[in-house]
Design a protein around this motif. Structure first.
Motif, PDB file in Angstrom:
ATOM      1  N   PHE A  85      10.031   9.486  -0.664  1.00 32.23           N
ATOM      2  CA  PHE A  85       9.821   8.682  -1.860  1.00 32.23           C
ATOM      3  C   PHE A  85       9.139   7.360  -1.502  1.00 32.23           C
ATOM      4  CE2 PHE A  85      11.189   5.431  -4.867  1.00 32.23           C
ATOM      5  CZ  PHE A  85      10.740   5.989  -6.057  1.00 32.23           C
ATOM      6  N   ILE A  86       9.628   6.698  -0.456  1.00 35.84           N
ATOM      7  CA  ILE A  86       9.016   5.433  -0.026  1.00 35.84           C
ATOM      8  C   ILE A  86       7.565   5.665   0.384  1.00 35.84           C
ATOM      9  CG2 ILE A  86       9.085   3.639   1.751  1.00 35.84           C
ATOM     10  CD1 ILE A  86      12.170   3.957   1.706  1.00 35.84           C
ATOM     11  N   THR A  87       7.329   6.730   1.143  1.00 34.05           N
ATOM     12  CA  THR A  87       5.966   7.049   1.561  1.00 34.05           C
ATOM     13  C   THR A  87       5.092   7.330   0.356  1.00 34.05           C
ATOM     14  OG1 THR A  87       6.812   7.982   3.613  1.00 34.05           O
ATOM     15  CG2 THR A  87       4.573   8.578   3.010  1.00 34.05           C
ATOM     16  N   ASN A  88       5.652   8.028  -0.634  1.00 33.15           N
ATOM     17  CA  ASN A  88       4.886   8.336  -1.839  1.00 33.15           C
ATOM     18  C   ASN A  88       4.524   7.069  -2.602  1.00 33.15           C
ATOM     19  OD1 ASN A  88       3.750  10.491  -3.367  1.00 33.15           O
ATOM     20  ND2 ASN A  88       5.207   9.964  -4.963  1.00 33.15           N
ATOM     21  N   VAL A  89       5.422   6.100  -2.632  1.00 36.09           N
ATOM     22  CA  VAL A  89       5.120   4.817  -3.267  1.00 36.09           C
ATOM     23  C   VAL A  89       3.976   4.141  -2.515  1.00 36.09           C
ATOM     24  CG1 VAL A  89       6.013   2.497  -3.726  1.00 36.09           C
ATOM     25  CG2 VAL A  89       7.396   4.498  -4.296  1.00 36.09           C
ATOM     26  N   ILE A  91       1.642   5.613  -0.804  1.00 37.38           N
ATOM     27  CA  ILE A  91       0.418   6.351  -1.110  1.00 37.38           C
ATOM     28  C   ILE A  91      -0.094   5.990  -2.500  1.00 37.38           C
ATOM     29  CG2 ILE A  91      -0.556   8.650  -1.523  1.00 37.38           C
ATOM     30  CD1 ILE A  91       1.321   9.691   0.674  1.00 37.38           C
ATOM     31  N   GLY A  92       0.804   5.942  -3.476  1.00 40.75           N
ATOM     32  CA  GLY A  92       0.403   5.612  -4.843  1.00 40.75           C
ATOM     33  C   GLY A  92      -0.221   4.228  -4.943  1.00 40.75           C
ATOM     34  N   VAL A  93       0.411   3.248  -4.309  1.00 40.77           N
ATOM     35  CA  VAL A  93      -0.130   1.880  -4.327  1.00 40.77           C
ATOM     36  C   VAL A  93      -1.471   1.848  -3.606  1.00 40.77           C
ATOM     37  CG1 VAL A  93       0.244  -0.472  -3.476  1.00 40.77           C
ATOM     38  CG2 VAL A  93       2.111   0.765  -4.580  1.00 40.77           C
ATOM     39  N   TYR A  94      -1.553   2.554  -2.464  1.00 42.11           N
ATOM     40  CA  TYR A  94      -2.819   2.612  -1.733  1.00 42.11           C
ATOM     41  C   TYR A  94      -3.926   3.203  -2.605  1.00 42.11           C
ATOM     42  CZ  TYR A  94      -6.502   4.506   1.173  1.00 42.11           C
ATOM     43  OH  TYR A  94      -7.731   4.844   1.664  1.00 42.11           O
ATOM     44  N   VAL A  95      -3.632   4.299  -3.292  1.00 40.94           N
ATOM     45  CA  VAL A  95      -4.651   4.960  -4.107  1.00 40.94           C
ATOM     46  C   VAL A  95      -5.132   4.025  -5.216  1.00 40.94           C
ATOM     47  CG1 VAL A  95      -5.032   6.828  -5.764  1.00 40.94           C
ATOM     48  CG2 VAL A  95      -3.967   7.315  -3.572  1.00 40.94           C
ATOM     49  N   ILE A  99      -8.883   2.620  -5.074  1.00 36.38           N
ATOM     50  CA  ILE A  99      -9.816   2.978  -6.153  1.00 36.38           C
ATOM     51  C   ILE A  99     -10.450   1.704  -6.717  1.00 36.38           C
ATOM     52  CG2 ILE A  99      -9.935   3.832  -8.531  1.00 36.38           C
ATOM     53  CD1 ILE A  99      -8.005   6.064  -7.660  1.00 36.38           C
ATOM     54  N   LEU A 100      -9.636   0.685  -6.912  1.00 33.77           N
ATOM     55  CA  LEU A 100     -10.159  -0.594  -7.396  1.00 33.77           C
ATOM     56  C   LEU A 100     -11.153  -1.184  -6.391  1.00 33.77           C
ATOM     57  CD1 LEU A 100     -10.083  -2.923  -9.462  1.00 33.77           C
ATOM     58  CD2 LEU A 100      -8.189  -3.866  -8.144  1.00 33.77           C
ATOM     59  N   LEU A 101     -10.772  -1.215  -5.104  1.00 34.70           N
ATOM     60  CA  LEU A 101     -11.673  -1.756  -4.088  1.00 34.70           C
ATOM     61  C   LEU A 101     -12.942  -0.916  -3.946  1.00 34.70           C
ATOM     62  CD1 LEU A 101      -9.155  -2.833  -1.293  1.00 34.70           C
ATOM     63  CD2 LEU A 101     -10.543  -4.334  -2.744  1.00 34.70           C
ATOM     64  N   THR A 102     -12.808   0.412  -4.069  1.00 36.39           N
ATOM     65  CA  THR A 102     -13.976   1.292  -3.981  1.00 36.39           C
ATOM     66  C   THR A 102     -14.924   1.039  -5.146  1.00 36.39           C
ATOM     67  OG1 THR A 102     -12.653   2.963  -2.842  1.00 36.39           O
ATOM     68  CG2 THR A 102     -14.716   3.703  -3.811  1.00 36.39           C
ATOM     69  N   LEU A 141      -5.244  10.546  -2.608  1.00 35.45           N
ATOM     70  CA  LEU A 141      -4.831  10.871  -3.972  1.00 35.45           C
ATOM     71  C   LEU A 141      -4.262  12.284  -4.014  1.00 35.45           C
ATOM     72  CD1 LEU A 141      -4.703  10.156  -6.988  1.00 35.45           C
ATOM     73  CD2 LEU A 141      -7.022  11.037  -7.190  1.00 35.45           C
ATOM     74  N   LEU A 142      -4.928  13.217  -3.346  1.00 34.04           N
ATOM     75  CA  LEU A 142      -4.415  14.594  -3.269  1.00 34.04           C
ATOM     76  C   LEU A 142      -3.087  14.645  -2.527  1.00 34.04           C
ATOM     77  CD1 LEU A 142      -7.754  16.442  -2.464  1.00 34.04           C
ATOM     78  CD2 LEU A 142      -6.542  16.384  -4.658  1.00 34.04           C
ATOM     79  N   LYS A 143      -2.983  13.898  -1.444  1.00 36.79           N
ATOM     80  CA  LYS A 143      -1.737  13.857  -0.673  1.00 36.79           C
ATOM     81  C   LYS A 143      -0.603  13.267  -1.517  1.00 36.79           C
ATOM     82  CE  LYS A 143      -0.043  12.751   3.821  1.00 36.79           C
ATOM     83  NZ  LYS A 143      -0.542  13.333   5.015  1.00 36.79           N
ATOM     84  N   ALA A 144      -0.908  12.250  -2.302  1.00 35.93           N
ATOM     85  CA  ALA A 144       0.107  11.653  -3.175  1.00 35.93           C
ATOM     86  C   ALA A 144       0.608  12.668  -4.199  1.00 35.93           C
ATOM     87  CB  ALA A 144      -0.456  10.425  -3.889  1.00 35.93           C
ATOM     88  N   GLY A 145      -0.307  13.461  -4.748  1.00 34.56           N
ATOM     89  CA  GLY A 145       0.102  14.501  -5.689  1.00 34.56           C
ATOM     90  C   GLY A 145       1.016  15.520  -5.039  1.00 34.56           C
ATOM     91  N   HIS A 146       0.683  15.940  -3.840  1.00 32.89           N
ATOM     92  CA  HIS A 146       1.508  16.911  -3.117  1.00 32.89           C
ATOM     93  C   HIS A 146       2.887  16.340  -2.802  1.00 32.89           C
ATOM     94  CE1 HIS A 146       2.988  18.683   0.694  1.00 32.89           C
ATOM     95  NE2 HIS A 146       2.727  19.797   0.038  1.00 32.89           N
ATOM     96  N   GLN A 147       2.932  15.115  -2.287  1.00 35.43           N
ATOM     97  CA  GLN A 147       4.221  14.522  -1.948  1.00 35.43           C
ATOM     98  C   GLN A 147       5.040  14.220  -3.195  1.00 35.43           C
ATOM     99  OE1 GLN A 147       4.948  11.771   1.022  1.00 35.43           O
ATOM    100  NE2 GLN A 147       4.141  13.155   2.565  1.00 35.43           N
ATOM    101  N   SER A 148       4.385  13.800  -4.267  1.00 35.34           N
ATOM    102  CA  SER A 148       5.119  13.551  -5.514  1.00 35.34           C
ATOM    103  C   SER A 148       5.784  14.828  -5.997  1.00 35.34           C
ATOM    104  CB  SER A 148       4.178  13.037  -6.603  1.00 35.34           C
ATOM    105  OG  SER A 148       3.664  11.803  -6.276  1.00 35.34           O
ATOM    106  N   TYR A 149       5.057  15.913  -5.943  1.00 36.42           N
ATOM    107  CA  TYR A 149       5.611  17.203  -6.360  1.00 36.42           C
ATOM    108  C   TYR A 149       6.824  17.564  -5.510  1.00 36.42           C
ATOM    109  CZ  TYR A 149       5.971  22.224  -7.104  1.00 36.42           C
ATOM    110  OH  TYR A 149       6.436  23.480  -7.376  1.00 36.42           O
TER     111      TYR A 149
END
Length: 173
Positions: A85-89, A91-95, A99-102, A141-149
């Protein structure tokens, strides 16, 4: 594994931040951070994930003996889910931030192309670096989706601890 994921995320975040700052400058210089700041960033990238992992490992270990006689030491299901869960958070914040920085970097890259022309060596180099940052954002983003699931299914009981112990860990080891 989770600690390495968090460290990699922090590293990729710093890369995305660096790319944006480089493109914001008029000189487009790569050497914008002093050595002391780089050492601090590396320390954060290494120590923060290890501290979080250490906190999750304090929950305890599970000893499992497999069919071939190997003994595995695993974090119990609850600690693993908390850590995921912590890792997923992370990842989510990173994404979101990447995305904003990109997006902001793409605007700066477009302005650089207009200023220097599309065939400039500087523009081509910055375009290549921009692609690397954008692909990192998409892959996480894909990794976040997988870990969230996985986290959601684990928390609501759809995936039991026995799945981790009998299917996932033997396949990895």
């Amino acid at each position: 594994n989770q600690s390495c994921v968090m460290g990699a995320l922090l590293g990729k975040f710093f890369i995305a931040l660096h790319r944006y700052i480089v493109l914001r400058q008029v000189a487009v210089s790569e050497k914008i951070w002093p050595a002391r700041l780089v050492r601090l960033i590396l320390a954060i990238q290494l120590i923060l994930p290890l501290a979080i992992s250490g906190a999750c490992f304090s929950i305890g270990y599970v000893h499992i003996k497999s069919e071939n006689g190997w003994i595995s030491y695993l974090v119990p299901g609850q600690g693993l889910i908390i850590h995921m869960f912590i890792t997923n958070v992370f990842i989510g914040v990173y994404v979101i931030i990447s995305i904003l920085l990109t997006f902001l970097s793409s605007r700066k890259l477009s302005a650089l192309k207009k200023r220097l022309g599309n065939q400039s060596i500087v523009v081509r180099q910055q375009k290549n670096m921009f692609v690397v940052v954008a692909v990192c954002s998409l892959s996480h983003l894909l990794k976040a989706g997988h870990q969230s699931y996985t986290v959601i299914m684990s928390m609501n009981g759809a995936i039991s601890r026995s799945v981790f112990e009998t299917w996932i860990w033997p396949a990895v080891g």
